[in-house]
Design a protein around this motif. Sequence first.
Motif, PDB file in Angstrom:
ATOM      1  N   ALA A   6       0.818  -1.215   0.000  1.00 44.96           N
ATOM      2  CA  ALA A   6       0.000   0.000   0.000  1.00 44.96           C
ATOM      3  C   ALA A   6       0.852   1.264   0.000  1.00 44.96           C
ATOM      4  O   ALA A   6       0.409   2.303  -0.476  1.00 44.96           O
ATOM      5  CB  ALA A   6      -0.937  -0.004   1.201  1.00 44.96           C
ATOM      6  N   LEU A  32       1.127   3.234  -3.228  1.00 45.36           N
ATOM      7  CA  LEU A  32      -0.063   3.933  -3.718  1.00 45.36           C
ATOM      8  C   LEU A  32      -0.163   5.268  -2.981  1.00 45.36           C
ATOM      9  O   LEU A  32      -0.930   5.436  -2.055  1.00 45.36           O
ATOM     10  CB  LEU A  32      -1.315   3.081  -3.493  1.00 45.36           C
ATOM     11  CG  LEU A  32      -1.283   1.674  -4.088  1.00 45.36           C
ATOM     12  CD1 LEU A  32      -2.573   0.947  -3.799  1.00 45.36           C
ATOM     13  CD2 LEU A  32      -1.001   1.718  -5.575  1.00 45.36           C
ATOM     14  N   ASN A  33       0.632   6.240  -3.423  1.00 46.00           N
ATOM     15  CA  ASN A  33       0.749   7.505  -2.712  1.00 46.00           C
ATOM     16  C   ASN A  33       0.220   8.710  -3.493  1.00 46.00           C
ATOM     17  O   ASN A  33       0.465   9.840  -3.117  1.00 46.00           O
ATOM     18  CB  ASN A  33       2.208   7.743  -2.317  1.00 46.00           C
ATOM     19  CG  ASN A  33       3.122   7.771  -3.525  1.00 46.00           C
ATOM     20  OD1 ASN A  33       2.676   7.682  -4.658  1.00 46.00           O
ATOM     21  ND2 ASN A  33       4.411   7.880  -3.279  1.00 46.00           N
ATOM     22  N   THR A  34      -0.489   8.458  -4.561  1.00 44.40           N
ATOM     23  CA  THR A  34      -1.023   9.515  -5.410  1.00 44.40           C
ATOM     24  C   THR A  34      -2.531   9.370  -5.486  1.00 44.40           C
ATOM     25  O   THR A  34      -3.037   8.289  -5.790  1.00 44.40           O
ATOM     26  CB  THR A  34      -0.419   9.413  -6.831  1.00 44.40           C
ATOM     27  OG1 THR A  34       1.005   9.478  -6.729  1.00 44.40           O
ATOM     28  CG2 THR A  34      -0.914  10.511  -7.733  1.00 44.40           C
ATOM     29  N   ARG A  35      -3.257  10.454  -5.241  1.00 42.43           N
ATOM     30  CA  ARG A  35      -4.721  10.417  -5.290  1.00 42.43           C
ATOM     31  C   ARG A  35      -5.170  10.781  -6.701  1.00 42.43           C
ATOM     32  O   ARG A  35      -4.802  11.836  -7.228  1.00 42.43           O
ATOM     33  CB  ARG A  35      -5.286  11.417  -4.277  1.00 42.43           C
ATOM     34  CG  ARG A  35      -6.689  11.144  -3.863  1.00 42.43           C
ATOM     35  CD  ARG A  35      -6.760   9.904  -3.003  1.00 42.43           C
ATOM     36  NE  ARG A  35      -8.061   9.833  -2.349  1.00 42.43           N
ATOM     37  CZ  ARG A  35      -8.612   8.715  -1.982  1.00 42.43           C
ATOM     38  NH1 ARG A  35      -7.998   7.568  -2.174  1.00 42.43           N
ATOM     39  NH2 ARG A  35      -9.781   8.707  -1.404  1.00 42.43           N
ATOM     40  N   THR A  37     -12.648   7.749  -6.801  1.00 44.60           N
ATOM     41  CA  THR A  37     -11.423   8.425  -6.374  1.00 44.60           C
ATOM     42  C   THR A  37     -10.568   7.353  -5.718  1.00 44.60           C
ATOM     43  O   THR A  37     -11.021   6.660  -4.802  1.00 44.60           O
ATOM     44  CB  THR A  37     -11.735   9.568  -5.400  1.00 44.60           C
ATOM     45  OG1 THR A  37     -12.598  10.496  -6.067  1.00 44.60           O
ATOM     46  CG2 THR A  37     -10.473  10.285  -4.975  1.00 44.60           C
ATOM     47  N   TRP A  46      -6.418   5.605  -4.737  1.00 42.91           N
ATOM     48  CA  TRP A  46      -4.992   5.755  -4.490  1.00 42.91           C
ATOM     49  C   TRP A  46      -4.253   5.009  -5.599  1.00 42.91           C
ATOM     50  O   TRP A  46      -4.667   3.930  -6.016  1.00 42.91           O
ATOM     51  CB  TRP A  46      -4.611   5.187  -3.133  1.00 42.91           C
ATOM     52  CG  TRP A  46      -5.067   6.039  -2.004  1.00 42.91           C
ATOM     53  CD1 TRP A  46      -6.131   5.813  -1.183  1.00 42.91           C
ATOM     54  CD2 TRP A  46      -4.493   7.276  -1.584  1.00 42.91           C
ATOM     55  NE1 TRP A  46      -6.255   6.826  -0.277  1.00 42.91           N
ATOM     56  CE2 TRP A  46      -5.243   7.747  -0.500  1.00 42.91           C
ATOM     57  CE3 TRP A  46      -3.413   8.045  -2.010  1.00 42.91           C
ATOM     58  CZ2 TRP A  46      -4.962   8.936   0.163  1.00 42.91           C
ATOM     59  CZ3 TRP A  46      -3.121   9.226  -1.350  1.00 42.91           C
ATOM     60  CH2 TRP A  46      -3.891   9.661  -0.278  1.00 42.91           C
ATOM     61  N   GLU A  48      -0.166   4.552  -7.810  1.00 48.84           N
ATOM     62  CA  GLU A  48       1.255   4.837  -8.000  1.00 48.84           C
ATOM     63  C   GLU A  48       1.388   5.368  -9.417  1.00 48.84           C
ATOM     64  O   GLU A  48       0.892   4.747 -10.364  1.00 48.84           O
ATOM     65  CB  GLU A  48       2.094   3.569  -7.844  1.00 48.84           C
ATOM     66  CG  GLU A  48       3.558   3.768  -8.181  1.00 48.84           C
ATOM     67  CD  GLU A  48       4.349   2.467  -8.207  1.00 48.84           C
ATOM     68  OE1 GLU A  48       5.566   2.541  -8.354  1.00 48.84           O
ATOM     69  OE2 GLU A  48       3.746   1.380  -8.099  1.00 48.84           O
ATOM     70  N   ILE A  52      -3.038   0.717  -9.742  1.00 52.02           N
ATOM     71  CA  ILE A  52      -4.119   0.834  -8.761  1.00 52.02           C
ATOM     72  C   ILE A  52      -4.489  -0.561  -8.275  1.00 52.02           C
ATOM     73  O   ILE A  52      -4.043  -1.561  -8.846  1.00 52.02           O
ATOM     74  CB  ILE A  52      -5.371   1.522  -9.359  1.00 52.02           C
ATOM     75  CG1 ILE A  52      -5.971   0.678 -10.487  1.00 52.02           C
ATOM     76  CG2 ILE A  52      -5.060   2.928  -9.820  1.00 52.02           C
ATOM     77  CD1 ILE A  52      -7.343   1.116 -10.938  1.00 52.02           C
ATOM     78  N   HIS A  98      -5.448  13.967 -12.307  1.00 54.80           N
ATOM     79  CA  HIS A  98      -4.521  14.067 -11.178  1.00 54.80           C
ATOM     80  C   HIS A  98      -3.854  15.437 -11.222  1.00 54.80           C
ATOM     81  O   HIS A  98      -3.312  15.835 -12.252  1.00 54.80           O
ATOM     82  CB  HIS A  98      -3.455  12.978 -11.243  1.00 54.80           C
ATOM     83  CG  HIS A  98      -2.324  13.197 -10.302  1.00 54.80           C
ATOM     84  ND1 HIS A  98      -2.478  13.191  -8.939  1.00 54.80           N
ATOM     85  CD2 HIS A  98      -1.023  13.465 -10.531  1.00 54.80           C
ATOM     86  CE1 HIS A  98      -1.310  13.438  -8.368  1.00 54.80           C
ATOM     87  NE2 HIS A  98      -0.424  13.604  -9.323  1.00 54.80           N
TER      88      HIS A  98
END
Length: 111
Positions: free
Chosen positions: A3, A6-9, A35, A37, A39, A64, A78
């Motif tokens: 997890a 996965l640092n980008t919304r 929406t 999370w 990478e 994702i 994004h």
Amino acid sequence: MRAGRLNTRITLKTASTAQDSAGRVTKGPDAIVATLWAEKRHISGNERWASEHVTNTATVVFRIRYRTDIETSMWITHGGTDYQITGQPIDPDGRRTDMLITCTEVQVDGN
């Protein structure tokens, strides 16, 4: 899948249609599918001169968590930038834990 990667919304969007009072179908507001999370990885980019404008094209891959509702008619937003999904999402290891979505960002410099 870890997890922490996965640092980008991101926002997954699709076009919607509306019907006016005369019964005509018109383009409605963009519909938010989800929406998520993700990478984000930049794969390639190029710049070219077209129609008296500089056009920058970047290929980006978003990783994702696995979903079954993604279509190539959708796009990802994004940071105020839209990325058009260019192919079917890929399940890299066949385990249905994550997927890769290849997108293209096109920027036209109007100067």
